[in-house]
Design a protein around this motif. Structure first.
Motif, PDB file in Angstrom:
ATOM      1  N   GLN A 110      -7.304  12.301 -19.042  1.00 46.84           N
ATOM      2  CA  GLN A 110      -6.788  12.163 -17.573  1.00 46.84           C
ATOM      3  C   GLN A 110      -7.531  11.475 -16.958  1.00 46.84           C
ATOM      4  O   GLN A 110      -7.210  10.507 -16.018  1.00 46.84           O
ATOM      5  N   CYS A 111      -9.009  11.466 -17.155  1.00 44.32           N
ATOM      6  CA  CYS A 111      -9.777  10.472 -16.507  1.00 44.32           C
ATOM      7  C   CYS A 111      -9.629   9.091 -16.824  1.00 44.32           C
ATOM      8  O   CYS A 111      -9.734   8.354 -16.002  1.00 44.32           O
ATOM      9  N   SER A 112      -9.481   8.682 -17.979  1.00 40.71           N
ATOM     10  CA  SER A 112      -8.997   7.487 -18.263  1.00 40.71           C
ATOM     11  C   SER A 112      -7.723   7.030 -17.780  1.00 40.71           C
ATOM     12  O   SER A 112      -7.765   5.839 -17.157  1.00 40.71           O
ATOM     13  N   HIS A 113      -6.797   7.891 -17.807  1.00 42.26           N
ATOM     14  CA  HIS A 113      -5.390   7.598 -16.935  1.00 42.26           C
ATOM     15  C   HIS A 113      -5.561   7.207 -15.623  1.00 42.26           C
ATOM     16  O   HIS A 113      -5.075   6.257 -14.932  1.00 42.26           O
ATOM     17  N   LEU A 114      -6.343   8.225 -14.787  1.00 41.22           N
ATOM     18  CA  LEU A 114      -7.028   7.967 -13.595  1.00 41.22           C
ATOM     19  C   LEU A 114      -7.650   6.510 -13.376  1.00 41.22           C
ATOM     20  O   LEU A 114      -7.334   6.095 -12.097  1.00 41.22           O
ATOM     21  N   LYS A 115      -8.530   6.399 -13.959  1.00 42.49           N
ATOM     22  CA  LYS A 115      -9.212   4.862 -14.151  1.00 42.49           C
ATOM     23  C   LYS A 115      -8.507   3.638 -14.130  1.00 42.49           C
ATOM     24  O   LYS A 115      -8.212   2.799 -13.254  1.00 42.49           O
ATOM     25  N   GLU A 116      -7.246   3.987 -15.411  1.00 44.81           N
ATOM     26  CA  GLU A 116      -6.336   2.723 -15.131  1.00 44.81           C
ATOM     27  C   GLU A 116      -5.455   2.838 -13.849  1.00 44.81           C
ATOM     28  O   GLU A 116      -5.171   1.549 -13.153  1.00 44.81           O
ATOM     29  N   GLU A 117      -5.053   4.148 -13.239  1.00 36.85           N
ATOM     30  CA  GLU A 117      -4.280   4.021 -12.013  1.00 36.85           C
ATOM     31  C   GLU A 117      -5.119   3.223 -10.829  1.00 36.85           C
ATOM     32  O   GLU A 117      -4.883   2.717  -9.830  1.00 36.85           O
ATOM     33  N   ASN A 118      -6.585   3.798 -10.732  1.00 41.17           N
ATOM     34  CA  ASN A 118      -7.466   3.291  -9.991  1.00 41.17           C
ATOM     35  C   ASN A 118      -7.647   1.842  -9.839  1.00 41.17           C
ATOM     36  O   ASN A 118      -7.637   1.089  -8.903  1.00 41.17           O
ATOM     37  N   ARG A 119      -7.562   1.255 -11.182  1.00 44.11           N
ATOM     38  CA  ARG A 119      -7.698  -0.027 -11.321  1.00 44.11           C
ATOM     39  C   ARG A 119      -6.721  -0.860 -10.811  1.00 44.11           C
ATOM     40  O   ARG A 119      -6.694  -1.954  -9.988  1.00 44.11           O
ATOM     41  N   LEU A 120      -5.350  -0.378 -10.996  1.00 46.50           N
ATOM     42  CA  LEU A 120      -4.009  -0.860 -10.702  1.00 46.50           C
ATOM     43  C   LEU A 120      -3.934  -0.867  -8.927  1.00 46.50           C
ATOM     44  O   LEU A 120      -3.475  -1.725  -8.279  1.00 46.50           O
ATOM     45  N   LEU A 121      -4.577   0.339  -8.528  1.00 45.88           N
ATOM     46  CA  LEU A 121      -4.755   0.595  -6.950  1.00 45.88           C
ATOM     47  C   LEU A 121      -5.521  -0.282  -6.291  1.00 45.88           C
ATOM     48  O   LEU A 121      -5.172  -1.052  -5.337  1.00 45.88           O
ATOM     49  N   SER A 122      -6.698  -0.769  -6.987  1.00 47.82           N
ATOM     50  CA  SER A 122      -7.598  -1.731  -6.364  1.00 47.82           C
ATOM     51  C   SER A 122      -7.006  -3.144  -6.321  1.00 47.82           C
ATOM     52  O   SER A 122      -7.199  -3.731  -5.553  1.00 47.82           O
ATOM     53  N   VAL A 123      -6.225  -3.468  -7.425  1.00 48.35           N
ATOM     54  CA  VAL A 123      -5.752  -4.824  -7.640  1.00 48.35           C
ATOM     55  C   VAL A 123      -4.551  -4.565  -6.224  1.00 48.35           C
ATOM     56  O   VAL A 123      -4.673  -5.808  -5.720  1.00 48.35           O
ATOM     57  N   GLN A 124      -3.839  -3.901  -6.105  1.00 50.30           N
ATOM     58  CA  GLN A 124      -3.126  -3.496  -5.005  1.00 50.30           C
ATOM     59  C   GLN A 124      -3.737  -3.571  -3.653  1.00 50.30           C
ATOM     60  O   GLN A 124      -3.209  -4.462  -2.710  1.00 50.30           O
ATOM     61  N   LEU A 125      -4.719  -3.008  -3.509  1.00 49.64           N
ATOM     62  CA  LEU A 125      -5.600  -2.988  -2.221  1.00 49.64           C
ATOM     63  C   LEU A 125      -6.127  -4.500  -2.118  1.00 49.64           C
ATOM     64  O   LEU A 125      -6.077  -4.923  -0.873  1.00 49.64           O
ATOM     65  N   ARG A 126      -6.547  -5.105  -3.136  1.00 49.05           N
ATOM     66  CA  ARG A 126      -6.947  -6.414  -2.940  1.00 49.05           C
ATOM     67  C   ARG A 126      -5.960  -7.422  -2.219  1.00 49.05           C
ATOM     68  O   ARG A 126      -6.028  -8.230  -1.535  1.00 49.05           O
TER      69      ARG A 126
END
Length: 248
Positions: free
Chosen positions: A96-112
């Protein structure tokens, strides 16, 4: 059977016996070698088993200590669970942490990608706020002007009403003056006038000039009466006598 056949059979049996003995010896040697190797392997496995059991005991003690330190023994969620169950849950949490890390990476890209849009919207918001402030100041000025205009309108209405009232009073006074003058003229005309018997003959030009002068004086008198307060009967008689004297 002949002796030759018997000898041949005996030789073949001896050969088979010798082969069997050789195979027996070789298999015995192999068996000994296997026994030795298996004994050595068993000994190694026993030592390994002892080491693993000792390590397992140490791990159990450390796990128990860690469970006590982490508070898992008192937690009803982990109470009574085996170590493998906890490890499985930890693996699931890791996934779950790895999945959340992937989602966080995608969200950081969208945030940028959204940062310049947010900056643009903030700038537009600031511009709209300044425009709103300007419009509010303009609205306050317009409201102030509207109040002033309403006050001026009320004052103008009041002035208009006062002027209308004054005009009505002035009109009434004029009508009263006209009525009084008409009455005074009627009274003066009713007075008998005695003209002298002797009068000079005047020419047509002098008569026309005198009549025009009389008409002008009458017009002036009517204008004076319309603009002046009401006159008395004595003054009307005096003016009529003066006009008659001028005509004579």
């Amino acid at each position: 059977m002949s002796s030759y056949e018997v000898s041949r059979i005996v030789q073949r049996c001896q050969k088979e016996r010798d082969d069997a003995l050789r195979r027996e010896e070789s298999s015995r040697d192999k068996l000994k070698h296997l026994e030795v190797s298996s004994r050595s392997q068993i000994q190694e496995l026993r030592t390994k088993l002892k080491e693993v059991t000792n390590e397992n005991k140490n791990l159990h003690r450390t796990v128990k200590k860690l469970r006590i330190d982490m508070g898992l023994e008192g937690n009803p969620r982990f109470k009574g669970k085996m170590t493998r169950d906890i490890i499985k849950e930890l693996h699931e949490q890791e996934d779950q942490c790895s999945h959340l890390k992937e989602e966080n990476r995608l969200l950081s890209v969208q945030l940028r990608e959204m940062i310049p849009i947010i900056a643009n919207t903030q700038e537009q918001k600031a511009n709209l706020q300044t425009q709103l402030k300007d419009m509010e100041s303009k609205m306050r000025d317009l409201a102030k002007d509207n109040t002033q205009l309403s006050q001026l309108l009320q004052e103008s209405r009041k002035d208009k009403e006062d002027l209308e009232r004054a005009y009505m009073m002035y009109k009434k006074s004029i009508e009263d003056a006209k009525n009084v003058t008409s009455r005074s003229i009627q009274t003066t005309t009713s007075i008998p006038v005695i003209l002298p018997t002797t009068y000079k003959r005047v020419s047509r030009e002098a008569a026309s000039s005198q009549t025009s002068q009389v008409m002008l004086e009458k017009r002036k008198a009517s204008l004076d009466t319309s603009n002046s307060p009401p006159i008395s009967a004595g003054s009307a008689q005096k003016t009529f006598a003066r006009t008659v004297r001028n005509q004579s």
